[in-house]
Design a protein around this motif. Structure first.
Motif, PDB file in Angstrom:
ATOM      1  N   GLN A 123       0.834  -1.203   0.000  1.00 20.24           N
ATOM      2  CA  GLN A 123       0.000   0.000   0.000  1.00 20.24           C
ATOM      3  C   GLN A 123       0.870   1.255   0.000  1.00 20.24           C
ATOM      4  OE1 GLN A 123      -2.639   1.045  -1.222  1.00 20.24           O
ATOM      5  NE2 GLN A 123      -4.198   0.323   0.227  1.00 20.24           N
ATOM      6  N   ARG A 124       1.987   1.211   0.695  1.00 21.78           N
ATOM      7  CA  ARG A 124       2.892   2.362   0.689  1.00 21.78           C
ATOM      8  C   ARG A 124       3.538   2.556  -0.678  1.00 21.78           C
ATOM      9  NH1 ARG A 124       5.753   3.232   6.486  1.00 21.78           N
ATOM     10  NH2 ARG A 124       4.009   2.564   7.780  1.00 21.78           N
ATOM     11  N   VAL A 125       3.824   1.468  -1.368  1.00 21.45           N
ATOM     12  CA  VAL A 125       4.337   1.582  -2.732  1.00 21.45           C
ATOM     13  C   VAL A 125       3.291   2.261  -3.616  1.00 21.45           C
ATOM     14  CG1 VAL A 125       4.980   0.279  -4.806  1.00 21.45           C
ATOM     15  CG2 VAL A 125       5.951  -0.344  -2.582  1.00 21.45           C
ATOM     16  N   CYS A 126       2.032   1.878  -3.456  1.00 19.52           N
ATOM     17  CA  CYS A 126       0.955   2.505  -4.242  1.00 19.52           C
ATOM     18  C   CYS A 126       0.852   3.998  -3.935  1.00 19.52           C
ATOM     19  CB  CYS A 126      -0.373   1.810  -3.956  1.00 19.52           C
ATOM     20  SG  CYS A 126      -0.487   0.122  -4.605  1.00 19.52           S
ATOM     21  N   ILE A 127       1.005   4.368  -2.669  1.00 19.89           N
ATOM     22  CA  ILE A 127       0.966   5.780  -2.289  1.00 19.89           C
ATOM     23  C   ILE A 127       2.166   6.509  -2.887  1.00 19.89           C
ATOM     24  CG2 ILE A 127       1.094   7.376  -0.341  1.00 19.89           C
ATOM     25  CD1 ILE A 127      -0.475   5.268   1.293  1.00 19.89           C
ATOM     26  N   ALA A 128       3.337   5.865  -2.875  1.00 20.81           N
ATOM     27  CA  ALA A 128       4.528   6.473  -3.468  1.00 20.81           C
ATOM     28  C   ALA A 128       4.328   6.717  -4.963  1.00 20.81           C
ATOM     29  CB  ALA A 128       5.745   5.580  -3.235  1.00 20.81           C
ATOM     30  N   ARG A 129       3.739   5.748  -5.652  1.00 17.61           N
ATOM     31  CA  ARG A 129       3.478   5.897  -7.086  1.00 17.61           C
ATOM     32  C   ARG A 129       2.538   7.074  -7.332  1.00 17.61           C
ATOM     33  NH1 ARG A 129       4.041   1.300 -10.512  1.00 17.61           N
ATOM     34  NH2 ARG A 129       1.976   1.721 -11.384  1.00 17.61           N
ATOM     35  N   ALA A 130       1.540   7.244  -6.452  1.00 20.53           N
ATOM     36  CA  ALA A 130       0.632   8.381  -6.581  1.00 20.53           C
ATOM     37  C   ALA A 130       1.383   9.694  -6.362  1.00 20.53           C
ATOM     38  CB  ALA A 130      -0.516   8.240  -5.580  1.00 20.53           C
ATOM     39  N   LEU A 131       2.218   9.756  -5.338  1.00 19.20           N
ATOM     40  CA  LEU A 131       2.968  10.976  -5.048  1.00 19.20           C
ATOM     41  C   LEU A 131       3.910  11.359  -6.180  1.00 19.20           C
ATOM     42  CD1 LEU A 131       4.002  10.639  -1.293  1.00 19.20           C
ATOM     43  CD2 LEU A 131       2.419  12.289  -2.293  1.00 19.20           C
ATOM     44  N   LEU A 132       4.453  10.364  -6.868  1.00 14.95           N
ATOM     45  CA  LEU A 132       5.408  10.626  -7.936  1.00 14.95           C
ATOM     46  C   LEU A 132       4.826  11.555  -8.995  1.00 14.95           C
ATOM     47  CD1 LEU A 132       8.183   9.985  -9.181  1.00 14.95           C
ATOM     48  CD2 LEU A 132       7.118   7.992 -10.288  1.00 14.95           C
ATOM     49  N   MET A 133       3.513  11.489  -9.192  1.00 17.71           N
ATOM     50  CA  MET A 133       2.852  12.277 -10.227  1.00 17.71           C
ATOM     51  C   MET A 133       2.509  13.697  -9.788  1.00 17.71           C
ATOM     52  SD  MET A 133       2.616  10.684 -13.032  1.00 17.71           S
ATOM     53  CE  MET A 133       2.819   9.044 -13.700  1.00 17.71           C
ATOM     54  N   ARG A 134       2.836  14.033  -8.542  1.00 15.71           N
ATOM     55  CA  ARG A 134       2.537  15.378  -8.019  1.00 15.71           C
ATOM     56  C   ARG A 134       1.048  15.725  -8.181  1.00 15.71           C
ATOM     57  NH1 ARG A 134       6.666  19.008 -11.328  1.00 15.71           N
ATOM     58  NH2 ARG A 134       5.400  18.061 -12.959  1.00 15.71           N
ATOM     59  N   PRO A 135       0.151  14.913  -7.647  1.00 16.12           N
ATOM     60  CA  PRO A 135      -1.273  15.137  -7.898  1.00 16.12           C
ATOM     61  C   PRO A 135      -1.845  16.297  -7.103  1.00 16.12           C
ATOM     62  CG  PRO A 135      -1.003  13.364  -6.323  1.00 16.12           C
ATOM     63  CD  PRO A 135       0.382  13.744  -6.771  1.00 16.12           C
ATOM     64  N   ARG A 136      -2.905  16.875  -7.631  1.00 12.84           N
ATOM     65  CA  ARG A 136      -3.697  17.850  -6.874  1.00 12.84           C
ATOM     66  C   ARG A 136      -4.756  17.153  -6.036  1.00 12.84           C
ATOM     67  NH1 ARG A 136      -4.426  22.884  -8.934  1.00 12.84           N
ATOM     68  NH2 ARG A 136      -5.680  23.205  -7.052  1.00 12.84           N
ATOM     69  N   LEU A 137      -5.145  15.934  -6.427  1.00 14.87           N
ATOM     70  CA  LEU A 137      -6.172  15.179  -5.705  1.00 14.87           C
ATOM     71  C   LEU A 137      -5.764  13.726  -5.601  1.00 14.87           C
ATOM     72  CD1 LEU A 137      -9.049  14.877  -4.473  1.00 14.87           C
ATOM     73  CD2 LEU A 137      -9.891  14.502  -6.814  1.00 14.87           C
ATOM     74  N   ILE A 138      -5.825  13.192  -4.377  1.00 18.33           N
ATOM     75  CA  ILE A 138      -5.618  11.764  -4.155  1.00 18.33           C
ATOM     76  C   ILE A 138      -6.950  11.161  -3.729  1.00 18.33           C
ATOM     77  CG2 ILE A 138      -4.468  10.025  -2.736  1.00 18.33           C
ATOM     78  CD1 ILE A 138      -2.117  11.956  -2.445  1.00 18.33           C
ATOM     79  N   VAL A 139      -7.385  10.137  -4.445  1.00 20.12           N
ATOM     80  CA  VAL A 139      -8.603   9.415  -4.092  1.00 20.12           C
ATOM     81  C   VAL A 139      -8.180   8.121  -3.399  1.00 20.12           C
ATOM     82  CG1 VAL A 139     -10.707   8.327  -4.955  1.00 20.12           C
ATOM     83  CG2 VAL A 139      -9.812  10.382  -6.071  1.00 20.12           C
ATOM     84  N   ALA A 140      -8.575   7.962  -2.158  1.00 16.35           N
ATOM     85  CA  ALA A 140      -8.216   6.773  -1.377  1.00 16.35           C
ATOM     86  C   ALA A 140      -9.485   5.951  -1.162  1.00 16.35           C
ATOM     87  CB  ALA A 140      -7.605   7.179  -0.032  1.00 16.35           C
ATOM     88  N   ASP A 141      -9.571   4.824  -1.874  1.00 14.71           N
ATOM     89  CA  ASP A 141     -10.764   3.972  -1.838  1.00 14.71           C
ATOM     90  C   ASP A 141     -10.518   2.816  -0.868  1.00 14.71           C
ATOM     91  OD1 ASP A 141     -13.092   2.604  -2.282  1.00 14.71           O
ATOM     92  OD2 ASP A 141     -12.755   2.239  -4.408  1.00 14.71           O
ATOM     93  N   GLU A 142     -11.016   2.951   0.341  1.00 11.72           N
ATOM     94  CA  GLU A 142     -10.840   1.944   1.399  1.00 11.72           C
ATOM     95  C   GLU A 142      -9.355   1.552   1.526  1.00 11.72           C
ATOM     96  OE1 GLU A 142     -13.192   1.092   3.361  1.00 11.72           O
ATOM     97  OE2 GLU A 142     -15.124   1.072   2.330  1.00 11.72           O
TER      98      GLU A 142
END
Length: 281
Positions: free
Chosen positions: A175-194
Motif C-alpha cells: 500500500q505504501r508503494v501505491c501511495i509512493a506511485r501516486a505521489l510521484l505524479m505530483r497530484p492535486r487530488l488523491i482518491v483513497a478507496d478503502e
C-alpha cells in the motif's frame, strides 16, 4: 517528509503549465446521476442519485456508507475513471462533459487513486523499480523531481524494496508503494478507496498517519471512500453519508459525528465500537 517531496508536490517546483490556480476547486460534482443495467435481468438501477459535493485545494473530504451505497461509483465517475450520466462534474475547473480527450489525458496525472487492494494494483511481473521506471517514461515532465530511493523514503520504505516484486511485499508495504506511485505524479487530488481495508490494526494506523502527513506537507486534496467512520473522523474535514445512492447527510466531520441529523447516520455511528464514537443525540 523530505524537502524534495514538499517542493515536488506542492511548491513552486511542482507547478505544472496546465495546473489551475489554487483558488480553483479541485472537484465539483453537481447533481450527478449514474445508472447501471443488471446483466442478468436487464433492469436499470440508479447507483448514484442526484449527488453533489465539492473539494477545495488541500481539503480532505470523505464519502461513507455501507457496501453498495454507491460511494465508489461516485468517486470513479467524479474522477473520470468510471461511467457517468446526468449532472455536471468539474475537475480542476474543467467540465468533463465538455473537455476533449486530449485535455483529459493531460489532466489525469493530477488525480491519483489508491485502491483497496494494493497487490491487485501492482503488476506482479514488475519489480517496484520497474513500475516506477514505467511511470517515469510515461510522464517524464512530472516525475523527474525525485529519485526512486528518496521517493520510497518519503513513504517510510527502505530503498532495498525497489528490487522486490509485489508478492514479496507485505500488505502495508504494497500500500505504501501505491501511495509512493501516486505521489510521484505530483497530484492535486488523491482518491483513497478503502485504503486500510484488509490491513491489520497496526498497519492501518501507519497508513493513516502517512496519509495525514502527506496532506499536511504537500497540500494535495484527499477524497476518502470508506465504511470505517473512525478512519474518517481521524483524517477528514467534511463527510458525506450515502445510502442507496443518495447523500442523506453532509457536514463538517465533528458536527456530523456529534450531532447527526439522519437516522441512517445514527445507525452507522451506533455500530461503531467504543463509547467515544457515540453521538450526543
Amino acid at each position: 517528509m523530505t524537502e524534495a517531496v514538499r517542493k515536488g508536490v506542492s511548491g513552486e517546483a511542482a507547478r505544472h503549465p496546465r495546473t489551475p490556480e489554487p483558488e480553483t476547486p479541485v472537484l465539483v460534482v453537481d447533481d450527478l446521476v449514474v445508472e447501471h443495467r443488471d446483466r442478468g435481468t436487464g433492469q436499470v438501477f440508479r447507483a448514484v442519485d442526484h449527488v453533489s459535493l465539492r473539494i477545495d485545494a488541500g481539503q480532505s473530504v470523505a464519502v461513507v456508507g455501507e457496501s453498495g451505497s454507491g460511494k465508489t461509483t461516485l468517486a470513479m465517475a467524479a474522477t473520470a475513471l468510471g461511467p457517468r450520466g446526468g449532472g455536471d462534474i468539474r475537475l480542476l475547473g474543467h467540465s468533463l462533459s465538455e473537455i476533449s480527450r486530449t485535455r483529459l489525458r493531460r489532466l489525469r496525472p493530477e488525480v491519483q487513486v489508491v485502491f483497496q487492494d494494493p497487490h491487485g494494483s501492482l503488476d506482479p511481473r514488475q519489480s517496484v523499480r520497474s513500475g516506477l521506471r514505467e511511470l517515469r517514461a510515461l510522464q517524464p515532465e512530472r516525475t523527474s523531481w525525485i529519485g526512486d530511493a528518496e521517493l520510497l523514503g518519503s513513504v517510510r520504505l527502505a530503498p532495498e524494496l525497489l528490487d522486490r516484486y509485489p508478492h514479496q511485499l507485505s500488505g502495508g508495504q504494497a500500500q505504501r508503494v501505491c501511495i509512493a506511485r501516486a505521489l510521484l505524479m505530483r497530484p492535486r487530488l488523491i482518491v483513497a478507496d478503502e485504503p486500510t481495508s484488509g490491513l491489520d490494526v497496526s498497519v492501518q494506523a501507519d497508513v493513516l498517519a502517512l496519509l495525514r502527513q502527506i496532506r499536511a506537507t504537500t497540500g494535495a486534496a484527499l477524497l476518502m471512500i470508506s465504511h470505517d467512520l473512525a478512519v474518517v473522523r481521524s483524517l477528514c474535514d467534511v463527510v458525506h453519508v450515502m445510502y442507496r445512492g443518495r447523500v442523506v447527510e453532509s457536514g463538517p466531520c465533528e458536527q456530523v459525528f456529534v450531532t447527526p441529523e439522519n437516522d441512517y447516520t445514527r445507525e452507522l455511528l451506533a455500530a461503531m465500537p467504543g463509547a467515544r464514537w457515540r453521538s450526543r443525540r
